[in-house]
Design a protein around this motif. Sequence first.
Motif, PDB file in Angstrom:
ATOM      1  N   VAL A  17     -40.266 -10.947  17.436  1.00 44.83           N
ATOM      2  CA  VAL A  17     -39.631 -11.719  18.504  1.00 44.83           C
ATOM      3  C   VAL A  17     -38.366 -12.361  17.952  1.00 44.83           C
ATOM      4  O   VAL A  17     -38.416 -13.050  16.917  1.00 44.83           O
ATOM      5  N   THR A  18     -37.253 -12.116  18.626  1.00 46.37           N
ATOM      6  CA  THR A  18     -35.994 -12.777  18.292  1.00 46.37           C
ATOM      7  C   THR A  18     -35.224 -12.996  19.577  1.00 46.37           C
ATOM      8  O   THR A  18     -35.543 -12.385  20.607  1.00 46.37           O
ATOM      9  N   SER A  19     -34.218 -13.855  19.525  1.00 50.00           N
ATOM     10  CA  SER A  19     -33.410 -14.165  20.709  1.00 50.00           C
ATOM     11  C   SER A  19     -31.969 -13.734  20.455  1.00 50.00           C
ATOM     12  O   SER A  19     -31.162 -14.527  19.965  1.00 50.00           O
ATOM     13  N   PRO A  20     -31.619 -12.495  20.782  1.00 50.72           N
ATOM     14  CA  PRO A  20     -30.242 -12.053  20.581  1.00 50.72           C
ATOM     15  C   PRO A  20     -29.243 -12.784  21.466  1.00 50.72           C
ATOM     16  O   PRO A  20     -28.046 -12.752  21.211  1.00 50.72           O
ATOM     17  N   SER A  21     -29.741 -13.439  22.497  1.00 50.11           N
ATOM     18  CA  SER A  21     -28.886 -14.215  23.388  1.00 50.11           C
ATOM     19  C   SER A  21     -29.413 -15.652  23.436  1.00 50.11           C
ATOM     20  O   SER A  21     -29.190 -16.419  22.515  1.00 50.11           O
ATOM     21  N   SER A  22     -30.140 -16.033  24.470  1.00 50.90           N
ATOM     22  CA  SER A  22     -30.626 -17.416  24.598  1.00 50.90           C
ATOM     23  C   SER A  22     -31.990 -17.612  23.951  1.00 50.90           C
ATOM     24  O   SER A  22     -32.860 -16.737  24.051  1.00 50.90           O
ATOM     25  N   ASP A  45     -49.748  -7.533  15.580  1.00 55.20           N
ATOM     26  CA  ASP A  45     -49.357  -8.662  14.744  1.00 55.20           C
ATOM     27  C   ASP A  45     -47.970  -9.101  15.202  1.00 55.20           C
ATOM     28  O   ASP A  45     -47.033  -8.298  15.211  1.00 55.20           O
ATOM     29  N   VAL A  46     -47.816 -10.346  15.601  1.00 55.99           N
ATOM     30  CA  VAL A  46     -46.542 -10.836  16.132  1.00 55.99           C
ATOM     31  C   VAL A  46     -45.882 -11.751  15.107  1.00 55.99           C
ATOM     32  O   VAL A  46     -46.515 -12.677  14.573  1.00 55.99           O
ATOM     33  N   VAL A  47     -44.595 -11.478  14.848  1.00 59.55           N
ATOM     34  CA  VAL A  47     -43.806 -12.347  13.977  1.00 59.55           C
ATOM     35  C   VAL A  47     -42.624 -12.875  14.786  1.00 59.55           C
ATOM     36  O   VAL A  47     -42.012 -12.144  15.557  1.00 59.55           O
ATOM     37  N   VAL A  48     -42.331 -14.149  14.634  1.00 59.88           N
ATOM     38  CA  VAL A  48     -41.239 -14.794  15.361  1.00 59.88           C
ATOM     39  C   VAL A  48     -40.110 -15.093  14.386  1.00 59.88           C
ATOM     40  O   VAL A  48     -40.331 -15.685  13.325  1.00 59.88           O
ATOM     41  N   GLY A  49     -38.909 -14.659  14.742  1.00 60.59           N
ATOM     42  CA  GLY A  49     -37.764 -14.803  13.865  1.00 60.59           C
ATOM     43  C   GLY A  49     -37.194 -16.213  13.837  1.00 60.59           C
ATOM     44  O   GLY A  49     -37.694 -17.137  14.486  1.00 60.59           O
ATOM     45  N   ALA A  50     -36.088 -16.353  13.108  1.00 62.41           N
ATOM     46  CA  ALA A  50     -35.440 -17.653  12.951  1.00 62.41           C
ATOM     47  C   ALA A  50     -34.484 -17.967  14.094  1.00 62.41           C
ATOM     48  O   ALA A  50     -34.200 -19.140  14.355  1.00 62.41           O
ATOM     49  N   ALA A  62     -23.451 -15.904  16.186  1.00 64.05           N
ATOM     50  CA  ALA A  62     -23.510 -14.460  16.462  1.00 64.05           C
ATOM     51  C   ALA A  62     -23.855 -13.649  15.220  1.00 64.05           C
ATOM     52  O   ALA A  62     -24.651 -12.701  15.285  1.00 64.05           O
ATOM     53  N   ALA A  63     -23.276 -14.003  14.074  1.00 65.59           N
ATOM     54  CA  ALA A  63     -23.546 -13.251  12.852  1.00 65.59           C
ATOM     55  C   ALA A  63     -25.023 -13.318  12.475  1.00 65.59           C
ATOM     56  O   ALA A  63     -25.612 -12.319  12.026  1.00 65.59           O
ATOM     57  N   ASP A  64     -25.635 -14.484  12.661  1.00 69.75           N
ATOM     58  CA  ASP A  64     -27.057 -14.637  12.334  1.00 69.75           C
ATOM     59  C   ASP A  64     -27.923 -13.835  13.305  1.00 69.75           C
ATOM     60  O   ASP A  64     -28.894 -13.180  12.892  1.00 69.75           O
ATOM     61  N   GLU A  68     -30.309 -10.692  12.173  1.00 71.08           N
ATOM     62  CA  GLU A  68     -31.758 -10.687  12.389  1.00 71.08           C
ATOM     63  C   GLU A  68     -32.187  -9.513  13.241  1.00 71.08           C
ATOM     64  O   GLU A  68     -33.200  -8.857  12.947  1.00 71.08           O
ATOM     65  N   LEU A  69     -31.425  -9.213  14.304  1.00 75.03           N
ATOM     66  CA  LEU A  69     -31.789  -8.082  15.146  1.00 75.03           C
ATOM     67  C   LEU A  69     -31.696  -6.771  14.374  1.00 75.03           C
ATOM     68  O   LEU A  69     -32.594  -5.917  14.459  1.00 75.03           O
TER      69      LEU A  69
END
Length: 342
Positions: A17-22, A45-50, A62-64, A68-69
């Motif tokens: 799980v990551t949020s490329p936008s909001s 197995d679910v992992v949540v990103g930073a 944006a770079a981060d 991550e994506l």
Amino acid sequence: MTLRYPRPLRPGDRVAVTSPSSGVDKELRARLDVAVRTVEARGYDVVVGACMDGSGHVSAPAADRAAELTAMLTDPDIRAVVPPWSGETAIDLIPLLDWDRLRAAEPTWLVGYSDLSTLLTPLTLLTGTATLHGNNLMDTPYAVPDGLLSWLDVVALPRGAGFTQTPPGRHRSSGWDDYRAHPEVDTWTLDTPGTWTRLDGEGDVDVEGRLVGGCVETLSHVVGSPYGDVSAFARTHAPEALLVYVEAAEADAFAVCRALHGMRLAGFFDAANAVLVGRTSAPGRPSLSQHEAVLDALGPLGVPIVADVECGHVPPYMPLVNGARARVVRTATRQELTQTLD
């Protein structure tokens, strides 16, 4: 060239799980937890990103977000990446993604819709990797109406599998559930009858082509750039033709009309055998409805235009696989979309 399909998910696989936008505001984290548990209940197995901060309109610089994506999509231990929801400016990631790494990596499912179209569609166009335009993570706990599938169902299918979805005949007329007050909500309020509408004329529709498309408000800004070259994709992957879908989030009929005209002039619909248009609650104008806006812009294509399909911002949701071979049928007694992962 052959389309690249991610291998099917199996219990024990990892979903990121990551949020490329909001991102997700603190007051909505309880809903995020409910959604994560829904995915875990399938055995994943679910992992949540930073990159998840919800205090602003983007989750991180944006770079981060791009790093991550890219890392998640190229990690061999991650089999699907799904955002909590979309947002407004995912377009800022496009030049920052490592496209060479994405082409070289084993395909991983990327799931989402709305602003995520800005990433889903270019990923398919530039790498030949199938992506999944479907409900996002925060919607995942809802029970799926008869006739439709969840994104969780689609990502578990093997290459070569086919699946058919049909309109459930009801949708939500307006509003959203309050996740702050009711983070556990899992039943859609589908209070309005309605089914598919042919905009360009009468008669049956029975058309095939490879699916590609997305959200008008966000994807229209990519069309005409190297990241939105649908014609090149069609020449390489779909010489038989495309089945193009579009949907509007909240732009009024004038804005949608202008955007669709621009997309048509840029060649987005040149290879289309038909166009599917998502149901929308976006406003019309006194002299132009949303249906009229679509017909004004796309009528000159001379192909069937089927509107009020469950692929937009109005619940419920019909997952569509960018790159899948598809057949749409609309008659007086039959309405269905069949997708084949080949």
